[in-house]
Motif scaffolding. Sequence first.
Motif, PDB file in Angstrom:
ATOM      1  N   CYS A  70      -2.578 -22.582  23.217  1.00 51.59           N
ATOM      2  CA  CYS A  70      -3.247 -22.078  24.424  1.00 51.59           C
ATOM      3  C   CYS A  70      -3.672 -23.189  25.381  1.00 51.59           C
ATOM      4  N   LEU A  71      -3.667 -24.435  24.933  1.00 54.51           N
ATOM      5  CA  LEU A  71      -3.978 -25.550  25.831  1.00 54.51           C
ATOM      6  C   LEU A  71      -2.722 -26.177  26.419  1.00 54.51           C
ATOM      7  N   SER A  72      -1.550 -25.666  26.038  1.00 57.66           N
ATOM      8  CA  SER A  72      -0.303 -26.194  26.582  1.00 57.66           C
ATOM      9  C   SER A  72      -0.022 -25.562  27.933  1.00 57.66           C
ATOM     10  N   GLY A  73       0.541 -26.340  28.848  1.00 59.78           N
ATOM     11  CA  GLY A  73       0.953 -25.818  30.142  1.00 59.78           C
ATOM     12  C   GLY A  73      -0.172 -25.760  31.157  1.00 59.78           C
ATOM     13  N   ILE A  83      -6.865 -14.966  26.216  1.00 57.89           N
ATOM     14  CA  ILE A  83      -8.138 -14.663  25.559  1.00 57.89           C
ATOM     15  C   ILE A  83      -7.937 -13.651  24.435  1.00 57.89           C
ATOM     16  N   ASN A  84      -7.077 -12.648  24.674  1.00 64.07           N
ATOM     17  CA  ASN A  84      -6.766 -11.690  23.603  1.00 64.07           C
ATOM     18  C   ASN A  84      -6.206 -12.411  22.379  1.00 64.07           C
ATOM     19  N   LEU A  85      -5.303 -13.349  22.632  1.00 68.78           N
ATOM     20  CA  LEU A  85      -4.709 -14.110  21.533  1.00 68.78           C
ATOM     21  C   LEU A  85      -5.764 -14.921  20.788  1.00 68.78           C
ATOM     22  N   LEU A  86      -6.682 -15.526  21.543  1.00 69.46           N
ATOM     23  CA  LEU A  86      -7.702 -16.361  20.921  1.00 69.46           C
ATOM     24  C   LEU A  86      -8.663 -15.555  20.047  1.00 69.46           C
ATOM     25  N   VAL A 234      -0.731  -9.551  24.135  1.00 64.37           N
ATOM     26  CA  VAL A 234      -0.766 -11.005  24.186  1.00 64.37           C
ATOM     27  C   VAL A 234       0.506 -11.529  24.854  1.00 64.37           C
ATOM     28  N   ASN A 235       0.471 -12.788  25.236  1.00 67.70           N
ATOM     29  CA  ASN A 235       1.660 -13.470  25.744  1.00 67.70           C
ATOM     30  C   ASN A 235       2.502 -13.875  24.544  1.00 67.70           C
ATOM     31  N   TRP A 236       3.694 -13.258  24.409  1.00 65.21           N
ATOM     32  CA  TRP A 236       4.480 -13.481  23.194  1.00 65.21           C
ATOM     33  C   TRP A 236       5.034 -14.898  23.115  1.00 65.21           C
ATOM     34  N   LYS A 237       5.204 -15.560  24.232  1.00 68.10           N
ATOM     35  CA  LYS A 237       5.637 -16.959  24.195  1.00 68.10           C
ATOM     36  C   LYS A 237       4.548 -17.824  23.561  1.00 68.10           C
ATOM     37  N   GLU A 238       3.302 -17.590  23.966  1.00 68.64           N
ATOM     38  CA  GLU A 238       2.183 -18.304  23.359  1.00 68.64           C
ATOM     39  C   GLU A 238       2.033 -17.940  21.889  1.00 68.64           C
ATOM     40  N   LYS A 397       9.206 -25.816  20.959  1.00 69.93           N
ATOM     41  CA  LYS A 397       9.022 -25.014  19.745  1.00 69.93           C
ATOM     42  C   LYS A 397       9.974 -25.457  18.638  1.00 69.93           C
ATOM     43  N   GLU A 398      11.233 -25.707  18.988  1.00 67.61           N
ATOM     44  CA  GLU A 398      12.222 -26.086  17.974  1.00 67.61           C
ATOM     45  C   GLU A 398      11.861 -27.426  17.338  1.00 67.61           C
ATOM     46  N   GLU A 399      11.371 -28.366  18.161  1.00 58.19           N
ATOM     47  CA  GLU A 399      10.983 -29.670  17.626  1.00 58.19           C
ATOM     48  C   GLU A 399       9.758 -29.550  16.725  1.00 58.19           C
ATOM     49  N   VAL A 400       8.837 -28.668  17.110  1.00 57.87           N
ATOM     50  CA  VAL A 400       7.668 -28.430  16.259  1.00 57.87           C
ATOM     51  C   VAL A 400       8.106 -27.868  14.914  1.00 57.87           C
TER      52      VAL A 400
END
Length: 529
Positions: A70-73, A83-86, A234-238, A397-400
Amino acid sequence: MASQDVLGQTTRLASSSALLQVLFRVVTFGLNAFTLRYLSRELIGVVGVRLTLLYSTVVFLAREAFRRACLSGSTKRNWTKTINLLWLTVPLGVFWSIFLGLVWLHLLEVPDPSVVPHYQAGVVAFGLSAIIELLGEPFWVLAQAHLFVRLKVIAESLSVVSKCILTVILVVLYPQWGLYIFSLAQLLYVSVLVMCYVIYFVMFLGSPEATKKSFPVTRMKALLPNLVEDETFVNWKEARLTWSFFKQSFLKQILTEGERYVMTFLNVLNFGDQGVYDIVNNLGSLVARFIFLPIEESFYVFFAKVLERGKNVKDQKQGDVAMAANVLELLLKLVLLIGLTITVFGYAYSQLALDIYGGSMLSAGTGPDLLRCYSLYVLFLAINGVTECFTFALMCKEEVDRYNFVMLALSFTFLCISYFLTQWHGSIGFILANCFNMGIRIAHSIHYIYDYFKESAYRPLSGLLPSPFLVLVYIISGVITGFSEVFFCCDKGWMARLIHISMGALCFAATTVTMFCTETKLIHFVRSQ
């Protein structure tokens, strides 16, 4: 927000964090030194290792991945979905608290009630404190994403001071309460922490300052879970990025707290030895908490905002690349010099520091050797914090996901090495294993940074190469202070100790002057930012 503005706010956040941390920690340092005179090593071991491990594991597994994602971007996003995701951290925290609480109560060795009373209440209280702290997660992420410079530090400092004051009062008045003391102090700590954030946002939202900043949230109700019509919760990318970071955070927690897991589950040290190790570990990690952690947290946000995750260096804005490379180089140089200073001077002053802090309980036995080894470990911590900060801010994401496999192998290797080194060299083996662990992680991050910048004209890794003359001064200082410890410390009276301290002060002054003369670019960066 322009990159230069982000840099300015980030450096203010890091520096303010460090300065306020030092101010408040000086108070807690004195309070903790006072309470050590009233507590047994066994009680310190149970609180500092067993119960703190429960709390930190629950909190880390429940929120670390959400924070990273959530702190990325950019801050320009659908904050309702974020906030829903958090808020999902809370049920996740409840699950981990119950599951791990049962493990701590029924599968692990229970301390002798006559030495460490009220263990069961301690487990419940520390698990509950983790859940309470997670209630403030949406507020923390909003504050961190928008670079609220002082809120985080003041909230954490007030909560730590409150905890220490309550601990001192209860230890002096009711020493027979045992773990009740630390349970109440822990609950007070998280309650004050969360309330600071809540009170701040109650006052801030809807204020002229919030309107001026075009803050994306306008009322407190928006900080609760909200359904959005005709849109996903939620944001599915996040969410997918969170899952990737979750797998990584699980492994990172094993690496970060590995020695405590080995102590807790394999019983390689008794509770008394765990207590001494925990005190030395906390004392040795003061600089990491004061300086390295604020730098890592603040500049993770900087790199994540200035550079786009998953893009190679050629596809980024070249002005931003130049700024990021310059900042990374100078950060590496800064933490390297701090780490070298701690390593060189920590060797000769470990026994004296422990004797002043905790008396013969710490300065006798393995305590001084533990702190000497930890002084070396601080250097590894310093470099790893900045290199991983940059790496995690840029990985796609792939590198992570690929890195998760590296972490899995490293976690298993680390636990095995910890166990065998501890069998060979007692609690010092834990620190040696941590040095190995950090060395491998640093090597991975350096490889990533080298590959990232190899197609550009920038070489930020040169920040890991200090001036040869400065290195020579460090070596001379280490030799002089080492001989000074042999001749003047620590059983020859206070006059000899003062001579030993004076020798260290002169060597430190010479090192600092040399630093100002040889590292002019770094000094200019620190002064200007």
